[in-house]
Design an enzyme around this catalytic site. Sequence first.
Site, mmCIF file in Angstrom:
data_model
loop_
_atom_site.group_PDB
_atom_site.id
_atom_site.type_symbol
_atom_site.label_atom_id
_atom_site.label_comp_id
_atom_site.label_asym_id
_atom_site.label_seq_id
_atom_site.Cartn_x
_atom_site.Cartn_y
_atom_site.Cartn_z
ATOM 1 N N TRP A 195 1.833 5.791 7.579
ATOM 2 C CA TRP A 195 1.583 5.535 6.162
ATOM 3 C C TRP A 195 0.938 4.163 6.034
ATOM 4 O O TRP A 195 0.727 3.485 7.037
ATOM 5 C CB TRP A 195 2.897 5.606 5.364
ATOM 6 C CG TRP A 195 2.698 6.260 4.024
ATOM 7 C CD1 TRP A 195 2.518 5.649 2.820
ATOM 8 C CD2 TRP A 195 2.624 7.667 3.784
ATOM 9 N NE1 TRP A 195 2.350 6.599 1.832
ATOM 10 C CE2 TRP A 195 2.410 7.842 2.393
ATOM 11 C CE3 TRP A 195 2.723 8.805 4.590
ATOM 12 C CZ2 TRP A 195 2.274 9.106 1.803
ATOM 13 C CZ3 TRP A 195 2.608 10.053 3.994
ATOM 14 C CH2 TRP A 195 2.380 10.189 2.625
ATOM 15 N N GLU A 480 2.761 11.892 -6.333
ATOM 16 C CA GLU A 480 1.346 11.596 -6.597
ATOM 17 C C GLU A 480 0.387 12.759 -6.353
ATOM 18 O O GLU A 480 -0.835 12.549 -6.318
ATOM 19 C CB GLU A 480 0.893 10.358 -5.802
ATOM 20 C CG GLU A 480 1.663 9.107 -6.187
ATOM 21 C CD GLU A 480 1.161 7.838 -5.520
ATOM 22 O OE1 GLU A 480 1.564 6.744 -5.968
ATOM 23 O OE2 GLU A 480 0.398 7.944 -4.545
ATOM 24 N N GLU A 576 6.536 3.292 -10.115
ATOM 25 C CA GLU A 576 5.981 2.630 -8.921
ATOM 26 C C GLU A 576 5.020 1.547 -9.358
ATOM 27 O O GLU A 576 4.180 1.762 -10.226
ATOM 28 C CB GLU A 576 5.206 3.618 -8.032
ATOM 29 C CG GLU A 576 5.946 4.211 -6.882
ATOM 30 C CD GLU A 576 4.997 4.822 -5.846
ATOM 31 O OE1 GLU A 576 3.976 4.191 -5.522
ATOM 32 O OE2 GLU A 576 5.282 5.928 -5.384
#
Length: 892
Positions: A195, A480, A576
């Site tokens: 990631w 997302e 977020e």
Amino acid sequence: MKSLIVLVLFLYTILINEIYCLYEQSLDSTSKKVIWTLENKNKSISIPGSVPGGVYTDLRNAGIIGDILSGYNDVLTRWVSYDTWTYTGKFNVSSDNLKYATAKLILEGVDTVAFIELNGSPVGSTKNMFVRYIFDVKEHLKVGENELKFIFESPTEYAKARSRRYFTAPECVPDVYNGECHANQIRKMQASFSWDWGPAFPSVGIWRSARLEFFNGAVIRSITTHTEKKDSTWFLKVKVYLETGEHIRHIKGYLSVYLSLEGHQTIKIGKYVDTKIKDEGTVEVELDMNISKNVIREWWPNGYGSQSLYNLLIFFTTYENWSDREISYKHVKIGFRTLELVEQEASLILGNDTAAGKGLSFYFKVNGYPIFMKGSNWIPSNVLPEIGEKDTKRIDNLLVAARDTHMAMLRVWGGGVYESDYFYRRCDELGILVWQDFLFACSMYPADPEFLENVKAEIEYNVLRLQHHPSIAVWAGNNENEVALRGNWYSTQSQFEKYKKEYIKLYVDTIKPIVEGIDPGRRYLVSSPSNGRKSEQDGYIAKNPYDPNYGDTHYYNYLADNWDQNIYPQTRFASEYGFQSLPSIKTMRTSTNNTSDYKVDSDYSKHRQHSPNGYNNIEIQMRRHLKLDIDDPKYFEKFVFYSQISQAMSMKAETEFYRQSQVDWYTMGALYWQLNDIWQAPSWSGIEYGGKWKMLHYFAKSFFAPVLVSPRMTLTSEVNVYLINDRFVPIIDANITVEMFNWTSFVPIKTQSYPASADPLSSKKQFTIDLWDAHKKDEIFLRFTLNAEGVVSSPNNYIFPVPLRNTKGLRKPKVQISVLKEDSKMGKEFTVNIKVDAITLFLWLEADSIDGKFDDNGLIITKPHTSVTFITSENIEPETLQNAISYQYYEN
């Protein structure tokens, strides 16, 4: 309460010992009755294996590889993920075991694609890391030694092969991630393929416990609990999921439920069961309790009340006659609370004459009260799931750190794992609500029948496993993916309708009915971010999933001035947002001791930075406000330190903006990205890998404080001053003192006091000031202090009118530190006295050689004498700590 439960358990233990009962045999390595070995495909490696465990852990234990988080080892050990690995376990079974009608192999977690053999015969396969697998194995067992074998397929090769058949965008992660492709094709921790904040370690292994179960009747496999309050009564519905063997088609028995309550009371209910079994070998039984509210204390989120939990014991006694009885039982703790995600017309709260009054609210109401959710986002605590699962100390440290900074909610992010039972139990105990994503993140996902069937089992199992926890607040389908499809993140626009159809098939047609069928009392959000109800009304893919009038948002902006509160967009709920910083030098040293690596442009630093343009984005923010000379011999050390200052101040600005916006936009949540780290690298975290707090986490104690004076400088250089009150009682007849300081003196050049008040659970704008006419903004700053009866503590707050790099009069201070020892029930506690001769910004204290933590850090010091507390578990003298303390501060 405890004594009654112990008594019930004791009586049932006696009963179990006197009757023919079910029997469990652990297959974990820790039982010392099972010997596991691990081999690769060509058998060039043959070493001891571990269960629970994984291939990287076992290879390191055997000395085949080194520390996987050291240097470049994330890439240098990648060969592990391309090989085929076999775990073989040998164990004994007695003749008495085989007298039972049923023998089942229970696998709590297998990572991920494996073919399983028992004594040379196939018994099943696995293809989902997040599912408990259960296999009937009676016919394959024998008296004496048995051999259980798991042949694991390479996860990277499996994902690649599936992608050829069912390609789904994106093909690969960005090159800067140093990762692997097609993570969306395998039901495995998505972050294990890398990631933007973590490395790729696509492991294989039996990452949770394994065991054999022997029984004749039925076992309790899962339970769910549903609580509802009406008037003065709590209604508790307990649903018990029983499972039998494949040859048992009818079950008779008695189900009893014990619930402990206040005042040492216990309620017992029971039901006779005499029923046919479903084709899949299961049966579900419901029992209801009515409980007076007088013997229940409500469960509250952290900061709003106590976390009362009550023991719930369920026993199922199978019987045909007295001699054939056996008992299965389950014990959980439950809480009584009401929780609702309220999405109603915003005009009912804000009126309909402004933009804020359009759309829908989005807030959590707990026990009838609207709660502003303060918190963060949780990523896996370790890149190797078997370590993250077992390291309860690390889980504890992180969750307690969240609790201690006033957090009431953590979002368990959709690219990680469904966390351990221990994690959710500690959230229950600490009052930390969990926004639980399902594990789909930043990708489109396949919707072929095989994939959907795999997902069905995953969702059902995990909702059943976690549903009873009072800490679970909401389920979310993915991270997302709605905004990624609408925003064409992965060049899907030409096939938009195809991907939209697959999106709905997965998250709406497949996942949604399972969640709502098992747990109708909790809200299922299809995605995060989304427009909530509005996205659903718009066909699940909103035209603008970031519409500020609906739902939740994720917001990142690395180009604007992040210290300026005026740049941030309005939102109903910020789930977020964040900014990067580097980890401390101390933490970096656990990854590399090569001093040449300690440069921003070193190969090592580039390797560790997975965010595109990451260092440039950090530097842009730093240089806007902080002065840093590239020719300074301590340039890298200051770069690290200043990056943490910049991150902390940016997060402070954005978080306080959201808390202020409760008054005019009804913003009702701020969950910043991210709480923790997975390795020693630049990231958005507030806590470094290893547990060291960054300046951000210390600042969170202030910007999440229950009572906070929060100023905002407008674009016209006025200062709006808000008072935030997260308590159930109002603030009345209070005063906010505003002091203007010149950078050269501890004595304010101007002081003014203003009356202040705030309703319970509110943010309120108090007044506006304009103090710049007679003063040069580059020579002064403001300090804000609250004085209110009943408010035990409220942190000071500050306004710096110009970037610190442009201030005049800030000089280098002399810092003197002395240490005194204090007696404390918390352990070894020391008072650290700090004396300075000038205004000191972001004084950062270190005691790297001692295992402990300061209670405050990154100090803005505006008086000659300050003190903080240092707590350690070590038995040391004050002189030892004093000699170990070093410090840094910002200097122009």
